[in-house]
Scaffold this active site. Structure first.
Site, PDB file in Angstrom:
ATOM      1  N   HIS A 203     -16.332 -14.689 -33.505  1.00 20.75           N
ATOM      2  CA  HIS A 203     -17.218 -13.754 -34.272  1.00 20.75           C
ATOM      3  C   HIS A 203     -18.535 -13.428 -33.646  1.00 20.75           C
ATOM      4  CE1 HIS A 203     -18.993 -12.058 -38.204  1.00 20.75           C
ATOM      5  NE2 HIS A 203     -17.843 -11.953 -38.500  1.00 20.75           N
TER       6      HIS A 203
ATOM      7  N   ASP B  38     -10.152 -13.567 -40.912  1.00 18.42           N
ATOM      8  CA  ASP B  38      -8.974 -13.007 -40.787  1.00 18.42           C
ATOM      9  C   ASP B  38      -7.847 -13.787 -40.592  1.00 18.42           C
ATOM     10  OD1 ASP B  38      -9.632 -10.313 -41.451  1.00 18.42           O
ATOM     11  OD2 ASP B  38     -10.376  -9.820 -39.311  1.00 18.42           O
TER      12      ASP B  38
HETATM   13  N1  CMC Z   1      -9.977 -15.358 -27.974  1.00 18.06           N
HETATM   14  C1  CMC Z   1     -10.421 -15.908 -26.418  1.00 18.06           C
HETATM   15  N2  CMC Z   1     -11.579 -15.823 -26.210  1.00 18.06           N
HETATM   16  C2  CMC Z   1     -12.347 -15.011 -26.899  1.00 18.06           C
HETATM   17  C3  CMC Z   1     -11.952 -14.922 -28.294  1.00 18.06           C
HETATM   18  C4  CMC Z   1     -10.928 -14.888 -28.880  1.00 18.06           C
HETATM   19  N3  CMC Z   1     -10.360 -14.521 -29.996  1.00 18.06           N
HETATM   20  N4  CMC Z   1     -13.269 -14.341 -28.773  1.00 18.06           N
HETATM   21  C5  CMC Z   1     -14.313 -14.303 -27.851  1.00 18.06           C
HETATM   22  N5  CMC Z   1     -13.929 -14.843 -26.852  1.00 18.06           N
HETATM   23  C6  CMC Z   1     -14.677 -15.060 -25.664  1.00 18.06           C
HETATM   24  C7  CMC Z   1     -14.779 -13.838 -24.775  1.00 18.06           C
HETATM   25  O1  CMC Z   1     -13.612 -13.704 -23.883  1.00 18.06           O
HETATM   26  C8  CMC Z   1     -16.202 -14.501 -24.163  1.00 18.06           C
HETATM   27  O2  CMC Z   1     -15.898 -15.118 -23.036  1.00 18.06           O
HETATM   28  P1  CMC Z   1     -16.829 -15.130 -21.809  1.00 18.06           P
HETATM   29  O3  CMC Z   1     -18.170 -15.539 -22.266  1.00 18.06           O
HETATM   30  O4  CMC Z   1     -16.075 -16.196 -20.856  1.00 18.06           O
HETATM   31  O5  CMC Z   1     -16.645 -13.758 -21.263  1.00 18.06           O
HETATM   32  C9  CMC Z   1     -16.819 -15.061 -25.127  1.00 18.06           C
HETATM   33  O6  CMC Z   1     -15.841 -15.805 -25.986  1.00 18.06           O
HETATM   34  C10 CMC Z   1     -17.660 -14.207 -26.019  1.00 18.06           C
HETATM   35  O7  CMC Z   1     -16.712 -13.162 -26.571  1.00 18.06           O
HETATM   36  P2  CMC Z   1     -17.215 -11.772 -26.929  1.00 18.06           P
HETATM   37  O8  CMC Z   1     -16.249 -10.768 -26.717  1.00 18.06           O
HETATM   38  O9  CMC Z   1     -18.461 -11.439 -25.781  1.00 18.06           O
HETATM   39  O10 CMC Z   1     -17.954 -11.773 -28.302  1.00 18.06           O
HETATM   40  P3  CMC Z   1     -18.245 -10.654 -29.122  1.00 18.06           P
HETATM   41  O11 CMC Z   1     -19.345 -10.806 -30.204  1.00 18.06           O
HETATM   42  O12 CMC Z   1     -18.427  -9.405 -28.576  1.00 18.06           O
HETATM   43  O13 CMC Z   1     -16.839 -10.506 -29.988  1.00 18.06           O
HETATM   44  C11 CMC Z   1     -15.327 -10.708 -31.537  1.00 18.06           C
HETATM   45  C12 CMC Z   1     -16.367 -10.853 -31.421  1.00 18.06           C
HETATM   46  C13 CMC Z   1     -14.850 -10.850 -33.225  1.00 18.06           C
HETATM   47  C14 CMC Z   1     -14.848  -9.191 -31.172  1.00 18.06           C
HETATM   48  C15 CMC Z   1     -14.285 -11.529 -30.444  1.00 18.06           C
HETATM   49  O14 CMC Z   1     -14.464 -12.847 -30.731  1.00 18.06           O
HETATM   50  C16 CMC Z   1     -12.898 -11.175 -30.886  1.00 18.06           C
HETATM   51  O15 CMC Z   1     -12.225 -10.434 -30.175  1.00 18.06           O
HETATM   52  N6  CMC Z   1     -12.082 -11.801 -31.731  1.00 18.06           N
HETATM   53  C17 CMC Z   1     -10.647 -11.683 -32.087  1.00 18.06           C
HETATM   54  C18 CMC Z   1     -10.494 -10.552 -32.829  1.00 18.06           C
HETATM   55  C19 CMC Z   1     -10.865 -10.945 -34.319  1.00 18.06           C
HETATM   56  O16 CMC Z   1     -10.388 -11.903 -34.967  1.00 18.06           O
HETATM   57  N7  CMC Z   1     -11.585 -10.080 -34.873  1.00 18.06           N
HETATM   58  C20 CMC Z   1     -12.305 -10.224 -36.357  1.00 18.06           C
HETATM   59  C21 CMC Z   1     -13.630 -10.559 -36.504  1.00 18.06           C
HETATM   60  S1  CMC Z   1     -13.980 -11.369 -38.086  1.00 18.06           S
HETATM   61  C22 CMC Z   1     -13.620  -9.992 -39.318  1.00 18.06           C
HETATM   62  C23 CMC Z   1     -14.671  -8.893 -39.155  1.00 18.06           C
HETATM   63  O17 CMC Z   1     -15.783  -9.100 -39.763  1.00 18.06           O
HETATM   64  O18 CMC Z   1     -14.411  -7.873 -38.494  1.00 18.06           O
END
Ligand code: CMC
Length: 430
Positions: free
Chosen positions: A307, A364
């Site tokens: 998240h 989710d």
């Molecule tokens: N699986 C594997 N790796 C992950 C995941 C995941 N679900 N989420 C984050 N990471 C890793 C990412 O690869 C990165 O690694 P590194 O630092 O080595 O590059 C690190 O964790 C930080 O992730 P980020 O993508 O930079 O973080 P963000 O804040 O931009 O993204 C997120 C947040 C929710 C989009 C992401 O965690 C994600 O894609 N999760 C899966 C999709 C999901 O479940 N979304 C629903 C969010 S909750 C409901 C809502 O409010 O929408």
């Protein structure tokens, strides 16, 4: 100015005022930064940018705290109802008995949608994703209530549009499902509660009496409460940005629905179940999927994990996980996907990749398991999220308009070509 930060740029000192929230959150006010220094701030994805102050929802991602208007989400989910929470979010206070009764009555009186909307609706192929149908129809409400285009409506006129949206969204959401199924549409029944009515529009056979299971009604009410607001997330920010141009409330909410649809936001609930189904179909090897999620050469992510703001267990996920066993037991449903989800969570939370990055299950991760047990099809999961999030979007839109916030218009740092002369077609080499 009691607190401030100093910025030294090219030897000159500038003072940046510090804004403090009621929960002691601190922010640097950079609104005069460009005028005084020529600098803008750069923060892709607004990871560390506050777009506004807000009195609606408080969230502490480090501690896993979520509160609507000061009330803990755990307490609201246990003791409140969705319409009470909707009133709380939009108008700032929990309603008393008389206020709630009027609010409910007003909503009940506006559940029908104009029959001409059926013509638009009939144009959608059955293959349409219900989120696309919902967003289009919500936007189309502007055509049926054109005075919503007036940015200077009175509070009473604005309230009427708010009531219309709250009332018609379940009708449109259920119809989006019926379109996909090719079923006849069910009309709203005003004798039923908000959630009962939605369930009857989804599942009742026109020729039979319909009595929704109280377990399903309660579970739905709780899920809607848990989704009702989440401060400046992607879709709420979208609603504010669109609304800041003084586009109609319906256009702003339709934009929010579209933003929610993406798999990184609300669309993740559909993706989670599809991921769990795939793991199940491939023999339940959760470790393989944990490894895939860690592999930087793979595009696979553990959906329902991680998240932007929670660096701790999402409090909503905790409540939904707790409710899963209870709801499935009461409904007499056993779902192998719940076991896979729990195994996956356990494996991920032991893995240093997820631990180091503070990646926990989000809202989710478990919600789809309950929706499945309730008979809601996978493509409708994000629609369910939208139904729950509606009061939050409305509250964010209303607060933004009441604060008379300026049109949203971020800056950028340009990195393209500098000025170059136009080359006639015949002289171009590429
Ligand atoms: N699986 C594997 N790796 C992950 C995941 C995941 N679900 N989420 C984050 N990471 C890793 C990412 O690869 C990165 O690694 P590194 O630092 O080595 O590059 C690190 O964790 C930080 O992730 P980020 O993508 O930079 O973080 P963000 O804040 O931009 O993204 C997120 C947040 C929710 C989009 C992401 O965690 C994600 O894609 N999760 C899966 C999709 C999901 O479940 N979304 C629903 C969010 S909750 C409901 C809502 O409010 O929408």
């Amino acid at each position: 100015m009691s607190r401030y930060a100093e910025l030294i740029f090219e030897g000159k000192k500038y003072i940046l005022p510090v804004v403090e929230g009621t929960e002691k959150e601190l922010g640097l006010d950079i609104s005069k930064l460009r005028d005084e220094t020529g600098l803008i701030t750069l923060d892709a994805g607004f990871k560390n940018t506050g777009s506004n102050t807000s009195a609606i929802t408080f969230l502490d991602g480090e501690l896993g705290i979520l509160r609507y208007r000061g009330y803990a989400i755990e307490e609201l989910a246990e003791k409140s109802t969705f319409l009470e929470v909707a009133h709380l979010l939009i108008y700032g206070e929990l309603p008393n008995k008389a206020t709630l009764s009027n609010f409910q009555k007003d909503i009940t009186m506006h559940t029908l949608v104009h029959e001409d909307m059926r013509k638009i609706f009939d144009g959608f192929p059955a293959s349409s994703h219900p989120m696309g149908v919902l967003a289009s129809l919500v936007c189309a409400l502007t055509a049926f209530y054109p005075n919503a285009l007036d940015p200077n409506l009175s509070p009473a006129e604005t309230d009427l549009h708010i009531i219309r949206l709250l009332a018609k969204m379940p009708t449109l959401a259920a119809w989006a499902y019926k379109n996909e199924m090719g079923h006849p549409l069910n009309y709203p029944k005003n004798s039923l509660s908000y959630c009962e009515n939605f369930l009857q529009m989804m599942f009742a056979y026109p020729t039979e009496d319909f009595h929704p299971d109280p377990v399903v009604v309660d579970a739905l009410d709780k899920l809607l409460i848990l989704h009702a607001d989440h401060e400046q997330n992607c879709s709420a920010a979208t609603v504010r940005v669109v609304g800041s141009s003084h586009a109609s409330l319906y256009s702003a909410i339709a934009a929010g629905i579209n933003a929610l649809w993406g798999p990184l936001h609300g669309g993740a609930n559909q993706e989670v179940i599809e991921m769990l189904q795939e793991i199940h179909a491939n023999g339940g090897n959760v470790k393989k999927y944990v490894e895939m999620a860690k592999d930087k050469n793979s595009t696979f992510r553990l959906m329902g994990f991680g998240h932007r703001v929670y660096k701790n267990y999402d409090p909503r996920a905790k409540i939904i996980k707790g409710a899963c066993d209870n709801v499935l037991n009461k409904l007499g449903v056993s779902d192998p996907l719940l076991d896979i989800a729990k195994e996956l969570e356990e494996a991920a939370l032991k893995d240093s990749y997820f631990v180091e990055r503070k990646l926990y299950p989000n809202v989710d991760f478990y919600s789809g398991v309950i929706y499945r047990a309730m008979g809601i099809p996978t493509e409708m999961f994000t629609v369910m999220f939208a139904l729950g999030r509606l009061p939050g979007w409305i509250a964010q839109w209303r607060e933004m308009r009441q604060m008379k916030l300026p049109i949203s218009r971020p800056r950028q740092i340009y990195t393209g070509a500098t000025l170059r002369p136009y080359v006639p077609m015949g002289n171009r080499e590429k």
